[in-house]
Design an enzyme around this catalytic site. Structure first.
Site, short mmCIF file in Angstrom:
data_model
loop_
_atom_site.label_atom_id
_atom_site.label_comp_id
_atom_site.label_asym_id
_atom_site.label_seq_id
_atom_site.Cartn_x
_atom_site.Cartn_y
_atom_site.Cartn_z
NE ARG A 187 2.28 2.06 -0.71
CZ ARG A 187 1.27 2.90 -0.89
NH1 ARG A 187 1.51 4.13 -1.29
NH2 ARG A 187 0.03 2.53 -0.69
CB THR B 195 -0.18 9.17 -7.43
OG1 THR B 195 -1.27 8.94 -8.33
CG2 THR B 195 -0.28 8.18 -6.29
CG ASN C 96 -2.93 8.20 0.40
OD1 ASN C 96 -3.29 7.74 -0.67
ND2 ASN C 96 -3.43 7.78 1.54
CG ASP D 78 -3.15 4.03 0.48
OD1 ASP D 78 -4.23 4.63 0.47
OD2 ASP D 78 -2.29 4.15 -0.41
CB SER E 158 0.25 1.17 -3.84
OG SER E 158 0.23 2.19 -4.81
CB SER E 159 -4.07 1.65 -7.31
OG SER E 159 -5.08 0.98 -6.62
N GLY F 141 -5.04 7.63 -7.63
CA GLY F 141 -5.65 6.69 -6.71
C GLY F 141 -6.02 5.36 -7.33
#
Length: 565
Positions: free
Chosen positions: A99, A369, A389, A411, A436-437, A458
């Site tokens: 990340r 993504t 993003n 984010d 993050s998702s 997202g």
């Protein structure tokens, strides 16, 4: 026949009427040795070829990720980051956190309430991690040559690639941003107008960058020639990322989250990914209804939305575990006893306002993504989600390197006059990773690999990945049918239930039944159409004493397709 049986039959017939036979659709393949499912079929084929030539799932993931960074630059690329989840055939699992991180000059109040700077432009860029992460995964588990894995992506960037319908859609969405940036304009609007579907796009600067990375590995990106070019471009544009930021970037090895629910084992990413914990909380709540009947029909949709609201309320307490102690929250989210307490608060007659669900913070609003699901002939599995993003990230392309830069700083959350809270778990801090998702997921049953799953798009990644899991493993839909079923979403705040109503780039229509929408309204849901594509990639494993089969399904919403052999 009972009314419930009639309802179930009607649902099945509805799905069948919407779908062509799986054998007639390129979005599903049935193979025995290896399958790669990505957002773009060209990258699925590149990954498949790596497998055919003796590479393993990690090799294929590296090649596919670099490919996606070229042909799908609005969603992923080496200017961004990723989460990679690996399960080897011997049962070993690893979670690679690549990340992006906040630069050392970043601060909690760096945007001074100017949220445009946080969303777009050079100050929205966080330190990229994908190159270093992919190299580490390959170094530890790959079997092919590093340079060979990058060559297909380099060739696409140098010799040109066709603009896909979905990339064209993304370009249309931010056309003004493309035209305003020198690097994006040169590559994607060379004649002053954005390229059209099937026009050829070249990014020779990116090809040169990939060539250097193929020869020198991540060193050139983080402390060598590519780094120097990249930092020079960032400095000229007014950014704050330095050579020291690149040099100090670390790939974090995390302990995967593992949970047992609905007769399956779910393996997922831990924070700063909120995907696995939120998904398992939801599934634990839903498992308390009569399965499968308690999740059928309109009432089943309502119950799933209520589970989503609980999941996202708890998700807001998560953050980078190197900066925030999230162990107690994770323990709670994975607890079946806690899920039982939450399930008791769900009413079949109505929904509630946000305070009912107990969350303390506003959730972050992450964006676009790209996901890859892979299983190889030895049944090594990779689930990986990559991101820059928003569409084209920061809307800045480094002119000398051809790299689209992320806007991952968006984010993070920032303080505002309405909350005044200084311990928010997802506030900006130097070196911190935003929540993050992204939800790369590997599914087992009785210790055996059963599926590799994940999504892109997202915050709604969590809802879509959970629904595909339920559609297949609970409602017994086929892999492609499970992906194509119309979806619904909720993120707790804002207090809106979104239902899908969109036409994909290849003409498929996805829309929740009007009857279901009315049912939700009657239960006081504030409903709203959702027209953006949330996209899933799924590889199902059917290995037993009689058959050896992989079924790969790519989401038609983005126009991708899987490949295998």
């Amino acid at each position: 026949m009972s009314s419930l049986s009639v309802l179930c039959l009607a649902v099945v017939l509805l799905f069948l009427s919407l779908l062509a036979p799986a054998s007639a659709r390129r979005e599903e393949v049935v193979k025995s040795e290896g399958v790669v499912a990505t957002d773009d079929g060209r990258c699925s084929e590149i990954g498949r070829d790596v497998l055919k030539n003796g590479g393993n799932a990690v090799d294929a993931a590296v090649a596919a990720a670099f490919c996606l960074g070229v042909v799908s630059p609005a969603s992923s690329g080496i200017g961004g980051g990723a989460f990679m989840l690996i399960r080897l055939a011997n049962g070993t699992t690893k979670a690679f956190d690549m990340r992006e991180t906040a630069p050392m000059k970043a601060s909690q109040d760096m945007y001074n309430d100017n949220h445009i700077l946080k969303k777009f432009g050079i100050l929205s860029v966080a330190v990229p991690g994908e190159v270093k992460g992919l190299f580490k995964a390959w170094k530890e588990h790959g079997s092919g040559k590093w340079a060979d894995l990058l060559k297909p992506a380099e060739n696409l960037a140098r010799n040109g690639f066709k603009i896909s319908p979905y990339l064209r859609h993304q370009m249309e969405a931010i056309e003004s941003g493309i035209l305003a940036d020198e690097g994006l304009r040169r590559n994607f609007a060379p004649d002053g107008k954005i390229l059209n579907i099937n026009d050829t796009c070249y990014n020779r600067e990116l090809a040169d960058t990939l060539q250097l990375i193929s020869k020198e590995g991540p060193q050139t990106f983080y402390m060598g020639e590519v780094a120097r070019r990249l930092i020079n471009d960032i400095r000229k544009a007014g950014g704050i990322i330095t050579m020291e930021d690149l040099r100090n970037y670390e790939v974090k090895m995390r302990e995967p989250i593992v949970g047992e629910v609905l007769d399956h084992t779910i393996i997922g990413m831990p924070p700063p990914s909120a995907g696995a914990a939120t998904m398992l909380l939801m599934l634990n709540v839903l498992s308390l209804y009569q399965i499968p009947y308690g999740l059928f029909g309109d009432l089943g949709v309502h119950r799933k939305i209520e589970a989503l609201k609980h999941g996202f309320a708890l998700r807001s307490n998560l953050g980078d575990p190197d900066f925030v102690n999230v162990s107690a929250v994770i323990t709670e989210m994975l607890s079946p006893r806690f899920a039982m307490a939450l399930q008791r608060t769900i009413s079949d007659q109505k929904t509630y306002g946000p305070l009912h669900y107990g969350g303390r913070w506003n959730p972050p609003r992450d964006h676009g993504t790209s996901h890859v699901s892979i299983v190889d002939k030895n049944r090594n599995a990779v689930a990986m989600t990559c991101t820059v993003n928003s569409f084209f990230g920061s809307e800045v392309l480094s002119p000398s390197t051809g790299i689209v830069l992320n806007n991952q700083m968006d984010d993070f959350e920032t303080p505002n006059i309405f909350d005044g809270l200084l311990s928010f778990p997802n506030f900006i801090s130097p070196g911190k990773r935003p929540l993050s998702s992204m939800s790369p997921t590997i599914i087992l049953k009785d210790g055996k690999l059963k599926g590799v799953l994940g999504g892109s798009g997202g915050a709604h990644i969590i809802g879509s990945t959970t629904q595909v899991f339920l559609n297949h493993f609970v409602h017994e839909m086929g892999p492609l049918e499970a992906i194509m079923a119309p979806r619904f979403y909720h993120t707790w705040v804002p207090n809106k239930a979104y239902y899908e109503n969109l036409t994909s780039v290849i003409g498929d229509q996805y829309q929740m039944a009007k009857r279901t929408v009315e049912f939700l309204k009657q239960r006081r849901h504030s409903v709203k159409e959702y027209v953006s594509a949330i996209v899933c990639q799924f590889v199902k494993v059917e290995d037993n004493g009689r058959t050896r089969k992989l079924v790969g399904a790519s989401d038609p919403r983005k126009g991708g397709y899987p490949a295998g052999y």
